[in-house]
Motif scaffolding. Structure first.
Motif, short mmCIF file in Angstrom:
data_model
loop_
_atom_site.label_atom_id
_atom_site.label_comp_id
_atom_site.label_asym_id
_atom_site.label_seq_id
_atom_site.Cartn_x
_atom_site.Cartn_y
_atom_site.Cartn_z
N TYR A 152 0.83 -1.19 0.00
CA TYR A 152 0.00 0.00 0.00
C TYR A 152 0.88 1.25 0.00
N PRO A 153 0.31 2.43 -0.32
CA PRO A 153 1.08 3.67 -0.24
C PRO A 153 1.55 3.92 1.19
N ALA A 154 2.78 4.39 1.33
CA ALA A 154 3.35 4.62 2.66
C ALA A 154 2.52 5.60 3.48
N LYS A 155 1.87 6.55 2.83
CA LYS A 155 1.10 7.55 3.56
C LYS A 155 -0.07 6.94 4.32
N GLN A 156 -0.47 5.71 3.95
CA GLN A 156 -1.58 5.06 4.64
C GLN A 156 -1.12 4.23 5.83
N TYR A 157 0.18 4.14 6.03
CA TYR A 157 0.71 3.29 7.11
C TYR A 157 0.14 3.66 8.48
N PRO A 158 0.13 4.94 8.88
CA PRO A 158 -0.37 5.25 10.23
C PRO A 158 -1.79 4.77 10.48
N SER A 159 -2.69 4.94 9.50
CA SER A 159 -4.07 4.53 9.73
C SER A 159 -4.20 3.01 9.77
N TYR A 160 -3.44 2.31 8.92
CA TYR A 160 -3.47 0.85 8.93
C TYR A 160 -2.90 0.33 10.26
N PHE A 161 -1.83 0.93 10.71
CA PHE A 161 -1.21 0.49 11.97
C PHE A 161 -2.17 0.69 13.13
N ALA A 162 -2.83 1.85 13.16
CA ALA A 162 -3.81 2.12 14.22
C ALA A 162 -4.96 1.12 14.17
N ASP A 163 -5.38 0.76 12.95
CA ASP A 163 -6.44 -0.22 12.77
C ASP A 163 -6.03 -1.57 13.33
N ARG A 164 -4.82 -2.01 13.04
CA ARG A 164 -4.35 -3.32 13.49
C ARG A 164 -4.18 -3.38 15.01
#
Length: 357
Positions: A152-164
């Protein structure tokens, strides 16, 4: 309904999980839950067509025939393998665009992501979806176990990490030498989210039969390879952007198109196997028909509304959807949404259900 609940329902409905016997109920449960969730509770990130609501478009192991579409990575235009393709991080030599077995689109996408392979022998790449520079998925399978690698695009990492973090507390982990965090869904279901690198990040998610010890063992053997090695490991028959127009014409056979529908949007679907591509094409058409129904309804155009409703009801006869009906849940979810709209009942979350933007 939580994001994890959606993931779990779809994973339970994956037709390629070895322990699966009867899945149709899970698909209906998923759709009903989606339709009942208030808009404010819908997960922030829209599910990619295939991983979640299309039920395994990103994890389907079989390359199925859809209206005879057969498009390979080996079509023109091509770029050389070897030095011109280069190792991880190398720039593409755009001056050498002839005489190779790989398409330009394939090499460009390959160079833009980490290109991870499982080091243990016997693992086979069974599916590719959404294969673009900053996002996509590849599923590898062996002996009843599957490992899906999503980028995925790196800019989405924070939201994905928070989701997990709603799944479990993160534990330090690695894929080969690449650092990340492991999340535990249950005793046999794990995910490793790698740290962002060069504009993307990768999540590795298990499916089928796993233990934590086995997951750690496989992760230790993950390797980063060059473009040529990585592309050679992919399934041979996938739809490429360069041939999407021809492939789409096959999928669209017998499907009525909404007024003003631009088939050029189908070239932006990325590289997919044939199941994925058929789902992507029918998603675009279905979403456009729903938009036309809504426009006509708002304008009081009874004739146009009736035409849109008839097209959606008729989707049960679309050859593309019928061809993949038994390969995953996409067709059934699509038909459920289409039937609701045709009856004048537009589901609040239909965009999530069939991937409308």
């Amino acid at each position: 309904m939580t994001d994890d609940r959606v993931d779990r329902l779809v994973r339970d409905a994956d037709p390629y999980r070895p322990e699966l016997i009867d899945l149709r109920g899970a698909e209906h449960d998923l759709l009903e839950e989606i339709m009942s969730v208030p808009t404010a509770q819908v997960p922030e990130r829209r599910p990619r067509i295939g991983r979640r609501l299309a039920v395994s478009l990103a994890t389907a192991a079989a390359v199925v025939g859809v209206a005879g579409v057969t498009v390979a990575l080996h079509d023109q235009p091509r770029v050389p393998a070897g030095p011109a393709a280069g190792p991880a991080g190398a720039a593409l030599d755009a001056s050498a665009v002839a005489g190779s077995r790989w398409t330009l689109a394939a090499v460009q996408a390959a160079q833009a992501n980490p290109r991870l392979l499982i080091g243990e022998p016997g693992w086979k790449a069974t599916n590719v979806s959404g294969f673009t520079a900053d996002r996509g998925a590849i599923t590898f399978e062996k002996d009843g176990s599957a490992l899906e690698m999503n980028w995925y695009p790196a800019k989405q990492y924070p939201s994905y990490f928070a989701d997990r973090k709603h799944v479990s507390e993160p534990e330090p982990g690695k894929a080969g030498t690449l650092p990340g965090d492991i999340f535990t869904y249950d005793a046999g279901d794990f995910a490793l989210m790698l740290k962002p690198h060069d504009g993307t990040f990768v999540e590795l998610r298990t499916g089928g039969i796993w233990t934590r010890a086995r997951f750690d063992e496989i992760l230790a053997g993950i390797k980063q390879v060059d473009v040529d090695t990585w592309l050679a490991a992919l399934p041979p028959e996938i739809v490429t952007p360069a041939r999407a127009g021809d492939a789409a014409a096959e999928v669209l056979a017998g499907i009525p198109l909404p007024p003003g529908f631009d088939t050029g949007v189908l070239r932006k679907l990325g590289v997919n196997d044939k199941y994925q591509f058929a789902a992507g094409v029918t998603s675009k058409v279905g979403c456009a028909w729903i938009a036309e129904w809504q426009r006509a309804d708002k304008a009081g155009d009874a004739a146009a509304r009736s035409k849109a409703a008839a097209a959606l009801r008729g989707s049960h006869n679309w050859a593309a959807l019928k061809s993949i009906e038994n390969e995953g849940g996409w067709s059934e979810v699509f038909w459920d949404v289409a039937d609701h709209v045709a009856k004048g009942q537009v589901p609040a979350d239909y965009r999530d259900a069939i991937g409308c933007q």
